[in-house]
Write an enzyme that holds these catalytic residues in place. Sequence first.
Site, PDB file in Angstrom:
ATOM      1  N   ARG A   1       0.808  -1.237   0.000  1.00 22.71           N
ATOM      2  CA  ARG A   1       0.000   0.000   0.000  1.00 22.71           C
ATOM      3  C   ARG A   1       0.832   1.273   0.000  1.00 22.71           C
ATOM      4  NH1 ARG A   1      -3.093  -3.066   3.656  1.00 22.71           N
ATOM      5  NH2 ARG A   1      -4.884  -3.945   2.554  1.00 22.71           N
TER       6      ARG A   1
ATOM      7  N   LYS B   1       2.574  11.541 -11.589  1.00 20.43           N
ATOM      8  CA  LYS B   1       1.770  10.594 -12.378  1.00 20.43           C
ATOM      9  C   LYS B   1       2.571   9.312 -12.548  1.00 20.43           C
ATOM     10  CE  LYS B   1      -1.001  13.744 -15.206  1.00 20.43           C
ATOM     11  NZ  LYS B   1      -1.295  14.192 -16.590  1.00 20.43           N
TER      12      LYS B   1
ATOM     13  N   GLU C   1       9.173  18.859 -24.956  1.00 19.16           N
ATOM     14  CA  GLU C   1       8.481  19.278 -23.726  1.00 19.16           C
ATOM     15  C   GLU C   1       9.115  20.560 -23.173  1.00 19.16           C
ATOM     16  OE1 GLU C   1       5.733  17.709 -22.745  1.00 19.16           O
ATOM     17  OE2 GLU C   1       5.946  15.784 -23.785  1.00 19.16           O
TER      18      GLU C   1
ATOM     19  N   LYS D   1       7.218  23.367 -14.615  1.00 17.38           N
ATOM     20  CA  LYS D   1       6.328  22.231 -14.403  1.00 17.38           C
ATOM     21  C   LYS D   1       5.924  22.143 -12.933  1.00 17.38           C
ATOM     22  CE  LYS D   1       4.809  17.733 -15.321  1.00 17.38           C
ATOM     23  NZ  LYS D   1       4.861  16.432 -15.935  1.00 17.38           N
TER      24      LYS D   1
ATOM     25  N   GLU E   1      -4.932  18.135 -12.186  1.00 17.26           N
ATOM     26  CA  GLU E   1      -5.338  18.516 -13.530  1.00 17.26           C
ATOM     27  C   GLU E   1      -6.808  18.887 -13.671  1.00 17.26           C
ATOM     28  OE1 GLU E   1      -3.323  16.027 -16.277  1.00 17.26           O
ATOM     29  OE2 GLU E   1      -4.492  16.748 -17.956  1.00 17.26           O
TER      30      GLU E   1
ATOM     31  N   ARG F   1      -3.373  22.922 -14.793  1.00 18.56           N
ATOM     32  CA  ARG F   1      -2.451  21.890 -15.291  1.00 18.56           C
ATOM     33  C   ARG F   1      -2.718  21.541 -16.749  1.00 18.56           C
ATOM     34  NH1 ARG F   1      -0.043  16.677 -11.880  1.00 18.56           N
ATOM     35  NH2 ARG F   1       1.189  15.814 -13.576  1.00 18.56           N
TER      36      ARG F   1
ATOM     37  N   ASN G   1      -0.839  20.465 -21.492  1.00 19.35           N
ATOM     38  CA  ASN G   1      -1.293  19.676 -22.648  1.00 19.35           C
ATOM     39  C   ASN G   1      -1.135  20.419 -23.964  1.00 19.35           C
ATOM     40  OD1 ASN G   1      -2.038  17.444 -21.163  1.00 19.35           O
ATOM     41  ND2 ASN G   1      -4.037  18.326 -20.669  1.00 19.35           N
TER      42      ASN G   1
ATOM     43  N   HIS H   1      -0.487  18.615 -27.186  1.00 21.80           N
ATOM     44  CA  HIS H   1      -0.705  17.196 -26.907  1.00 21.80           C
ATOM     45  C   HIS H   1      -1.989  16.616 -27.480  1.00 21.80           C
ATOM     46  CE1 HIS H   1       2.851  17.436 -24.454  1.00 21.80           C
ATOM     47  NE2 HIS H   1       2.753  16.157 -24.127  1.00 21.80           N
TER      48      HIS H   1
ATOM     49  N   HIS I   1      -0.959  13.653 -29.545  1.00 24.60           N
ATOM     50  CA  HIS I   1      -1.418  12.298 -29.187  1.00 24.60           C
ATOM     51  C   HIS I   1      -2.164  11.651 -30.344  1.00 24.60           C
ATOM     52  CE1 HIS I   1      -1.305  12.936 -24.558  1.00 24.60           C
ATOM     53  NE2 HIS I   1      -0.247  12.265 -24.956  1.00 24.60           N
TER      54      HIS I   1
ATOM     55  N   HIS J   1       7.184  10.223 -28.856  1.00 27.69           N
ATOM     56  CA  HIS J   1       6.258  11.194 -28.291  1.00 27.69           C
ATOM     57  C   HIS J   1       6.628  12.656 -28.592  1.00 27.69           C
ATOM     58  CE1 HIS J   1       3.397  12.845 -25.438  1.00 27.69           C
ATOM     59  NE2 HIS J   1       4.368  13.493 -24.818  1.00 27.69           N
TER      60      HIS J   1
HETATM   61 ZN    ZN Z   1       4.234  14.947 -23.349  1.00 30.14          ZN
END
Ligand code: ZN
Length: 372
Positions: free
Chosen positions: A120, A142, A184, A226, A236, A240, A244, A247, A251, A263
Amino acid sequence: MRKINLKLKRFLNNSYSIYIGEGIFENRLQAEVSRLAPSKIAIVTDSNILKLYRDKIQKALPSAEVFSFSAGEAQKNMAVILELFSNLSSAGLDRHSLIIALGGGVTGDMTGFLSSIYLRGVPFIQVPTSLLAMVDSSIGGKTGVDTKEGKNLLGSFYQPKAVIMDTDFLKTLPEAEFTNGMAEIIKHALIKDKNYVKFLYENRESIRMLSEPFLTEMIARSCQIKAEVVQKDEKERSLRQILNFGHTIGHAIENAMNYAIPHGFAVAMGMIAEAALSVQRGILAEDDFEKIGKLIKDYGLLCFTDELKNMNEDSFFRSAKLDKKNKAGSIRVVMLKELGMVYHQGRNYSFSIENGEIKEALEKIIGVVENG
Ligand code: ZN
Ligand code: ADP
């Protein structure tokens, strides 16, 4: 050495520091281990890093047990998590142990996730070794793995005890991986800091040569941006979203190309398209768009435009609509107002865009390569 503190409002005991510098790995890691005084230490890394840095790891932390998996995004899955879990369990790691993620984004995401569910949750430290992991995935908490249903669909928010970025690692990083991370970094500058855009443009030769102090300065500035954004909106809900930028379209490009391009290269094209959309909507000036195109091109990020020309448009729009950040089937993007500033209306930072507008914007990517 540069130090950035990340303070998370709702979890004060989850605040931690990010350390950035040349050659800081051994001393900083030992200092963190003394501070945390773990019962045992496990280092999780991938096969490439293990091959290159086995001695360096051994010298820094002789008492640590090292576990590795085969390098590559294909390994970022539950089967590997379960395997690593068995390793940690057999090694006798308990709740007072420490897990160290040493590697690129794949290692960091997977090790962070494992640390969040092992008994946990056990303390972990991020030691990102790729540029992309330094400025992006190692900050913000994340974690996760890919499944056959999609990327990063199983995961958690879980913050490390510290993040240690030693720019020496970048000397062995393949050039294409460095370029991949630059997308980025350019994004951070474009959304938040006009002076940083200028810094990246003026020092592009030094940065591509990995010269100090430019490299440390750049990574620190990106981490600062960041960290500031994540600090204000950890999960987010609003601000936040600006991370993106590039993105939604990036994506969708990646997805339509079955992840055949890295990416950062997809995000670079996405940023040009989303900047073009901002011009089309009358929000961004044309000459700022040209500067953005030139910056992205000069960093070597526009080498997949032939693939873009051959991309299947239907699968592009299908992927764009499925993006988990979109609401109710509409395609939403972050737009720029000027260099270093996003467009927003109150707390809303993303705007719904029509397919026709996107088609026009995709054409502009090709235009940057052919005319610029
Ligand atoms: Zn990215
Ligand atoms: P990301 O690009 O998200 O960091 P990976 O973790 O897959 O994704 O890292 C990209 C590739 O670069 C992997 O093959 C990884 O083993 C390799 N790599 C990461 N850091 C270094 C480094 N410092 N030196 C050499 N190769 C590295």
